[in-house]
Design a protein around this motif. Structure first.
Motif, PDB file in Angstrom:
ATOM      1  N   THR A   2       0.851  -1.202   0.000  1.00  0.00           N
ATOM      2  CA  THR A   2       0.000   0.000   0.000  1.00  0.00           C
ATOM      3  C   THR A   2       0.884   1.249   0.000  1.00  0.00           C
ATOM      4  N   SER A   3       0.277   2.441  -0.242  1.00  0.00           N
ATOM      5  CA  SER A   3       1.105   3.654  -0.285  1.00  0.00           C
ATOM      6  C   SER A   3       1.683   3.982   1.091  1.00  0.00           C
ATOM      7  N   VAL A   4       0.949   3.627   2.169  1.00  0.00           N
ATOM      8  CA  VAL A   4       1.479   3.873   3.524  1.00  0.00           C
ATOM      9  C   VAL A   4       2.697   2.970   3.765  1.00  0.00           C
ATOM     10  N   GLN A   5       2.561   1.689   3.363  1.00  0.00           N
ATOM     11  CA  GLN A   5       3.708   0.759   3.517  1.00  0.00           C
ATOM     12  C   GLN A   5       4.890   1.233   2.669  1.00  0.00           C
ATOM     13  N   ARG A   6       4.602   1.708   1.451  1.00  0.00           N
ATOM     14  CA  ARG A   6       5.656   2.180   0.546  1.00  0.00           C
ATOM     15  C   ARG A   6       6.394   3.361   1.167  1.00  0.00           C
ATOM     16  N   ARG A   7       5.618   4.298   1.807  1.00  0.00           N
ATOM     17  CA  ARG A   7       6.266   5.467   2.421  1.00  0.00           C
ATOM     18  C   ARG A   7       7.161   5.016   3.573  1.00  0.00           C
ATOM     19  N   ALA A   8       6.658   4.071   4.393  1.00  0.00           N
ATOM     20  CA  ALA A   8       7.457   3.587   5.531  1.00  0.00           C
ATOM     21  C   ALA A   8       8.726   2.904   5.010  1.00  0.00           C
ATOM     22  N   PHE A   9       8.588   2.133   3.929  1.00  0.00           N
ATOM     23  CA  PHE A   9       9.744   1.440   3.342  1.00  0.00           C
ATOM     24  C   PHE A   9      10.763   2.466   2.829  1.00  0.00           C
ATOM     25  N   ASN A  10      10.269   3.497   2.103  1.00  0.00           N
ATOM     26  CA  ASN A  10      11.166   4.533   1.578  1.00  0.00           C
ATOM     27  C   ASN A  10      11.879   5.262   2.718  1.00  0.00           C
ATOM     28  N   ASP A  11      11.140   5.541   3.821  1.00  0.00           N
ATOM     29  CA  ASP A  11      11.764   6.221   4.964  1.00  0.00           C
ATOM     30  C   ASP A  11      12.872   5.348   5.553  1.00  0.00           C
TER      31      ASP A  11
END
Ligand SMILES: C[S@@+](CC[C@H](N)C(=O)[O-])C[C@H]1O[C@@H](n2cnc3c(N)ncnc32)[C@H](O)[C@@H]1O
Length: 210
Positions: A2-11
């Motif tokens: 999901t986009s929330v998971q993607r943001r956490a991964f990118n961080d």
């Protein structure tokens, strides 16, 4: 993802590389892990005569600096999300323009570049989104060269499990990703490396914008 998971991964990726930046330039790591793919990218850029070039996820800037010094260029950019890596890159070259940004939303106008390259980082990206943005920023006839880790056999199963966030697409999937973003695949082959490191051999895929 999901986009929330993607943001956490990118961080997490950005945080890791900001801290790991000082270790990254260790000569043997560079020579065995990263340089073979970078050599192949330079060869592609030379063959295509690209003059406005961006190295995406440039890390500490080794490849962008080489491109600027070894090729006849008009403008060379290095783009990365991790300030720790860019800090090292800025001290390496003042001739390259260093920019902060994600591979999926590049800080360039449509059609601004002749070539977009990325080495040893594609597994971190939102891959369809990044390739779509590579296509957007290239002028017609522009070239995208992407090197990816392409583990073989048991390594591939282990590393590319369903749970793994960093996905390393096999060759056919890379070609489909390039085509899906609008590229014509011009070349794909394994990067030449010493035998002992072949199980981890990476692959280069080259696409041209029609
Ligand atoms: C293993 S280093 C590779 C650096 C360089 N390309 C090389 O070959 O030496 C991975 C780099 O990718 C960057 N990165 C990861 N995901 C990214 C993204 N979505 N957008 C931009 N940079 C990203 C990290 O910050 C890190 O600097």
């Amino acid at each position: 993802m999901t986009s929330v998971q993607r943001r956490a991964f990118n961080d997490a990726v950005t945080g890791f590389w900001s801290v790991a930046a000082p270790l990254y330039n260790i000569p043997f790591l560079q020579r065995w892990m990263y340089q073979p793919a970078q050599d192949e990218v330079i060869a592609v850029l030379r063959e295509h005569g690209a003059r406005r070039i961006a190295d995406i996820a440039c890390g500490t800037g080794i490849l962008a600096d080489r491109i600027q010094r070894e090729l006849d260029t008009e403008a060379v950019y290095g783009v990365d999300m991790a300030e720790g890596m860019l800090k090292q890159a800025r001290s390496r070259s003042s001739a390259v323009k260093w920019l902060t940004g994600p591979a999926e939303a590049l800080p360039f106008e449509d059609g601004a570049l002749d070539a977009v390259v990325t080495t040893s980082a594609f597994h971190f990206f939102d891959q369809p989104a990044a390739l779509a943005d590579f296509h957007r920023v290239l002028a017609p006839g522009g070239v995208a060269a992407v090197t990816t880790f392409a583990p073989q056999g048991a390594w591939a199963k282990l590393i590319n499990s369903a749970e793994s966030a960093a996905h390393m697409p096999p060759p056919e999937e890379m070609r489909e990703l390039f085509s899906g973003a609008g590229f014509t695949v011009a070349d794909q082959h394994r990067v030449k490396r010493p035998d002992w490191i072949q199980p981890f051999a990476d692959m280069i895929t080259v696409g041209v914008k029609g």
